[in-house]
Design a protein around this motif. Structure first.
Motif, mmCIF file in Angstrom:
data_model
loop_
_atom_site.group_PDB
_atom_site.id
_atom_site.type_symbol
_atom_site.label_atom_id
_atom_site.label_comp_id
_atom_site.label_asym_id
_atom_site.label_seq_id
_atom_site.Cartn_x
_atom_site.Cartn_y
_atom_site.Cartn_z
ATOM 1 N N ASP A 201 0.873 -1.169 0.000
ATOM 2 C CA ASP A 201 0.000 0.000 0.000
ATOM 3 C C ASP A 201 0.913 1.223 0.000
ATOM 4 O OD1 ASP A 201 -1.670 2.131 0.568
ATOM 5 O OD2 ASP A 201 -2.924 0.987 1.942
ATOM 6 N N TRP A 203 0.466 4.358 -0.614
ATOM 7 C CA TRP A 203 -0.015 5.556 0.065
ATOM 8 C C TRP A 203 0.204 5.433 1.557
ATOM 9 C CZ3 TRP A 203 -3.566 6.784 3.847
ATOM 10 C CH2 TRP A 203 -3.863 8.137 3.989
ATOM 11 N N GLU A 206 3.963 5.774 2.384
ATOM 12 C CA GLU A 206 4.411 7.158 2.275
ATOM 13 C C GLU A 206 3.856 8.005 3.415
ATOM 14 O OE1 GLU A 206 6.598 10.101 -0.100
ATOM 15 O OE2 GLU A 206 6.643 7.934 0.209
ATOM 16 N N ARG A 207 2.620 7.744 3.782
ATOM 17 C CA ARG A 207 2.010 8.499 4.878
ATOM 18 C C ARG A 207 2.767 8.253 6.175
ATOM 19 N NH1 ARG A 207 -2.116 8.459 8.828
ATOM 20 N NH2 ARG A 207 -3.353 10.367 8.808
ATOM 21 N N GLU A 238 3.800 -2.319 -8.370
ATOM 22 C CA GLU A 238 2.355 -2.491 -8.478
ATOM 23 C C GLU A 238 1.979 -3.797 -9.172
ATOM 24 O OE1 GLU A 238 0.761 0.991 -10.282
ATOM 25 O OE2 GLU A 238 1.270 2.280 -8.581
ATOM 26 N N SER A 290 6.974 14.660 -1.559
ATOM 27 C CA SER A 290 6.202 13.912 -0.566
ATOM 28 C C SER A 290 4.827 14.533 -0.374
ATOM 29 C CB SER A 290 6.951 13.899 0.781
ATOM 30 O OG SER A 290 8.189 13.253 0.656
ATOM 31 N N LEU A 291 3.847 13.672 -0.087
ATOM 32 C CA LEU A 291 2.518 14.185 0.161
ATOM 33 C C LEU A 291 2.487 14.890 1.511
ATOM 34 C CD1 LEU A 291 0.015 11.480 1.380
ATOM 35 C CD2 LEU A 291 2.462 11.067 1.346
#
Length: 296
Positions: A201, A203, A206-207, A238, A290-291
């Motif tokens: 995952d 996301w 990275e979170r 992926e 980065s988010l």
């Protein structure tokens, strides 16, 4: 809990994680003062590569076996030396067993150093305890490593490494890991902390990474140069099927580690590639791309 690391022992993710851990031990051993190793999810300590679990889908053949059989440039050999020291000591007659993190510690640490192992799974905790019951350096606790961590730091030695390497059986594992970090790391901000996570995952990974970085900076627990992220993927992340990528985030890495990983990661990506799209990255988590993370 149905996860068993025996199915995955010695794969590409283990090679990267354990190379980093072994280098942290080597760095700490440069000083005579003792240190402590704390493992929140210790497993059974070591793995039989001839077992039915390891043979069913022998991921180690594309990991540690290939690493040991391949020619290595001098800088790569240096980066892998502490890990391969433990592996070869365990296998004098050819590769049959793979050392988990506890066994790497047991083989590399000195008589004055200490090893603290947590394992929640009852059968695995018993196996772990039986393996090290005669080693005075080792203490095994059959308990939740996340809950145990705040009480285990800072260790009496004031020096050492914490490895948080959960099985990622639960969808919210990243949240559990973040909660444990918030409770424990402020009590020992000078320790070396290693967090392993799969790249499934993306996301969520990275979170966690960016959230950890921003939280450390905001709480003044670390500066950007005290944070290092190393990821490796052996084919397109992926892609379907078994795990394609994984990596670690290190808080307070040895000053030599970044240079060693700059040599090691490209070599691993090329040597262990399982298809198109293999690659690597090495950075400090908080980058311009980065988010934005509102809460960690």
């Amino acid at each position: 809990m149905n996860y068993r690391h025996a199915f995955h022992a010695g794969n590409f993710a283990d090679v990267l994680k354990h190379a980093v851990l072994a280098q942290c031990f080597a760095h700490l051993k440069k000083k005579d003062k003792p240190f402590r190793y704390i493992d929140s999810h210790a497993g059974i300590g070591a793995y039989d590569l001839t077992s039915s679990e390891a043979q069913r889908n022998p991921e180690w053949e594309g990991g540690i076996a290939k690493v040991m059989a391949s020619a290595k440039p001098a800088d790569v050999a240096e980066a892998l030396a502490p890990l391969l020291q433990a592996v070869t000591a365990m296998n004098p007659d050819g590769l049959k067993d793979y050392p988990g993190s506890p066994e790497i510690a047991a083989r590399l640490l000195r008589p004055t150093d200490r090893i603290q192992l947590c394992e929640l799974h009852p059968a695995d905790a018993k196996t772990l305890d039986n393996r090290y019951k005669r080693d005075a350096r080792v203490k095994v606790e059959a308990r939740d490593g996340y809950k145990a961590l705040p009480g285990l730091v800072p260790p009496r030695e004031k020096r050492g490494v914490v490895l948080i390497d959960p099985p990622f059986e639960h969808r919210d594992e990243m949240a559990h890991m973040a909660e444990a970090v918030r409770a424990a790391l402020p009590k020992w901000p000078n320790g070396t902390w290693i967090f392993w996570r799969p790249l499934k995952d993306l996301w969520a990974s990275e979170r966690f990474d960016v959230g950890l970085a921003e939280w450390l900076f905001e709480e003044e627990l670390a500066t950007p140069e005290k944070l290092l992220r190393a990821d490796l993927w052996v084919r397109d992340i992926e892609s379907e099927g078994k795990l394609a990528g994984a990596g670690i985030v290190v808080v307070n890495p040895p000053y030599t580690l970044e240079g060693q990983l700059l040599a090691l990661l490209p070599w691993l990506a090329e040597t262990l590639a399982q298809g198109e799209g293999a690659g690597w990255r090495l950075d400090g988590c908080a980058t311009d791309e980065s988010l934005s993370v509102e809460e960690f």
